[in-house]
Design an enzyme around this catalytic site. Structure first.
Site, PDB file in Angstrom:
ATOM      1  N   GLU A  94       0.856  -1.192   0.000  1.00  0.00           N
ATOM      2  CA  GLU A  94       0.000   0.000   0.000  1.00  0.00           C
ATOM      3  C   GLU A  94       0.889   1.237   0.000  1.00  0.00           C
ATOM      4  O   GLU A  94       1.933   1.276   0.663  1.00  0.00           O
ATOM      5  CB  GLU A  94      -0.873  -0.016   1.270  1.00  0.00           C
ATOM      6  CG  GLU A  94      -1.729   1.213   1.486  1.00  0.00           C
ATOM      7  CD  GLU A  94      -2.514   1.151   2.798  1.00  0.00           C
ATOM      8  OE1 GLU A  94      -3.381   2.023   3.011  1.00  0.00           O
ATOM      9  OE2 GLU A  94      -2.272   0.235   3.613  1.00  0.00           O
TER      10      GLU A  94
ATOM     11  N   LYS B  95      -9.692   1.881  -1.701  1.00  0.00           N
ATOM     12  CA  LYS B  95      -9.894   1.352  -0.352  1.00  0.00           C
ATOM     13  C   LYS B  95     -11.276   1.729   0.172  1.00  0.00           C
ATOM     14  O   LYS B  95     -11.665   2.898   0.154  1.00  0.00           O
ATOM     15  CB  LYS B  95      -8.801   1.879   0.574  1.00  0.00           C
ATOM     16  CG  LYS B  95      -8.780   1.265   1.963  1.00  0.00           C
ATOM     17  CD  LYS B  95      -7.542   1.755   2.710  1.00  0.00           C
ATOM     18  CE  LYS B  95      -7.395   1.128   4.071  1.00  0.00           C
ATOM     19  NZ  LYS B  95      -6.156   1.628   4.747  1.00  0.00           N
TER      20      LYS B  95
ATOM     21  N   CYS C 222      -5.218  -3.174   2.979  1.00  0.00           N
ATOM     22  CA  CYS C 222      -5.005  -3.103   4.427  1.00  0.00           C
ATOM     23  C   CYS C 222      -6.256  -3.424   5.250  1.00  0.00           C
ATOM     24  O   CYS C 222      -6.661  -4.572   5.351  1.00  0.00           O
ATOM     25  CB  CYS C 222      -4.446  -1.724   4.760  1.00  0.00           C
ATOM     26  SG  CYS C 222      -3.500  -1.647   6.303  1.00  0.00           S
TER      27      CYS C 222
END
Length: 295
Positions: free
Chosen positions: A43, A128, A160
């Site tokens: 990321e 995300k 994540c």
């Protein structure tokens, strides 16, 4: 039998794009030399992550900047069809490369995104969806999960905190993803921090999520992460490749490196799902929330 050699990266990236591209180029060359065909970079590897997941004032204090002076502007926002992503695609060449970046949306907002490229260009992109702590102060959120076809198989991507939600990986598996790729900037715990990251409780959660998401969806799982430190954050590394049974095939530990594994993906999925098919045996009609059922 057709096997796929894949690798997940644990490495340190910062604000300087040229330095980040130098690191990415080195890792791609190393992966190519190892015969890797699918490479997952972390990321925010193009431009770095946030200095902190606290407030801006807290981030300034923790990074040594006095409140009232110019705060870190955050990572540079890059267009999906811009020169930086084209540069990454050129570096990838025959490899399929996944990398995190700050996306400049056409709507004028910034997104924490991950892109999948090869020498032909962009194969897929994900924004995300789930934002921890104060991340929503820096990024707008995405709104969907989808899988897409690539030369190395059908892939679904997450970023994540997305992997903390079982629905994320399940949505990708139901969309036919054979390989889940999750890129992270996952730090160690800020409270009761372990002197040795090996014993960190947030590292244990990171590893648990990786294994659980692979096992419950019976897919191959490739998990990259930042390593080292950035601002107030100390990242846990722990890049890994997990098979559809939840077994870790390769792991970098808490340091930097490449976790490389080779697997016949189609055979691995068939074997894992032969007797107990977690997707096949679902009963969606029973999965209702109490409020939806009028309870």
């Amino acid at each position: 039998m057709s096997t796929l050699r894949m690798a997940a990266v644990a490495a340190e990236f910062g604000r300087d794009l040229e330095e980040d591209f130098a690191v990415a180029e080195r890792l791609i060359k190393e992966a190519r030399a190892e015969g890797v065909r699918l490479l997952a970079l972390p990321e925010a590897c193009l431009g770095g992550y946030l200095l902190s997941l606290e407030s801006e004032a807290g981030a300034a204090a923790e990074s040594g900047t006095d409140v009232g002076t110019e705060l870190d502007a955050g990572p540079p926002a890059l267009a999906l069809d811009g020169p930086e992503i084209r540069r990454l695609a050129a570096l990838a060449g025959e490899l399929t490369v996944v990398a995190g970046y700050c996306e400049a949306g056409a709507d004028g907002r910034r997104y924490n995104s991950v892109v999948c490229v090869n020498g032909d260009g962009v194969l897929g992109n994900h924004r995300k969806v789930h934002q921890p702590l104060s991340e929503d102060a820096s990024y707008a959120s995405g709104h969907r999960f989808h899988a897409f076809d690539t030369p190395v198989g059908r892939i679904g991507m997450m970023i994540c905190y997305d992997k903390a939600f079982p629905e994320s990986a399940r949505a990708l598996a139901l969309d036919g993803a054979e390989i889940g790729v999750v890129v992270s900037a996952w730090p160690g715990s800020r409270t009761n921090a372990a002197p040795d990251l090996v014993n960190d409780r947030w590292k244990r959660r990171f590893d648990l999520f990786d294994r659980a998401r692979a096992l419950e969806n019976q897919i191959v799982w490739v998990s990259s992460n930042q390593s080292g430190t950035f601002g107030s954050l100390r990242f846990v590394g722990s890049a890994k490749v997990v098979d559809p049974g939840g077994e870790i095939l390769a792991d970098t530990g808490v340091g930097a490196g490449l976790a490389i594994a080779e697997l016949d993906v189609a055979q691995a999925l068939e074997t894992a799902r032969r007797s107990m098919g977690h997707l096949r045996d679902r009963r969606p009609e029973t999965y209702t929330y109490a409020e939806a059922a009028g309870a």
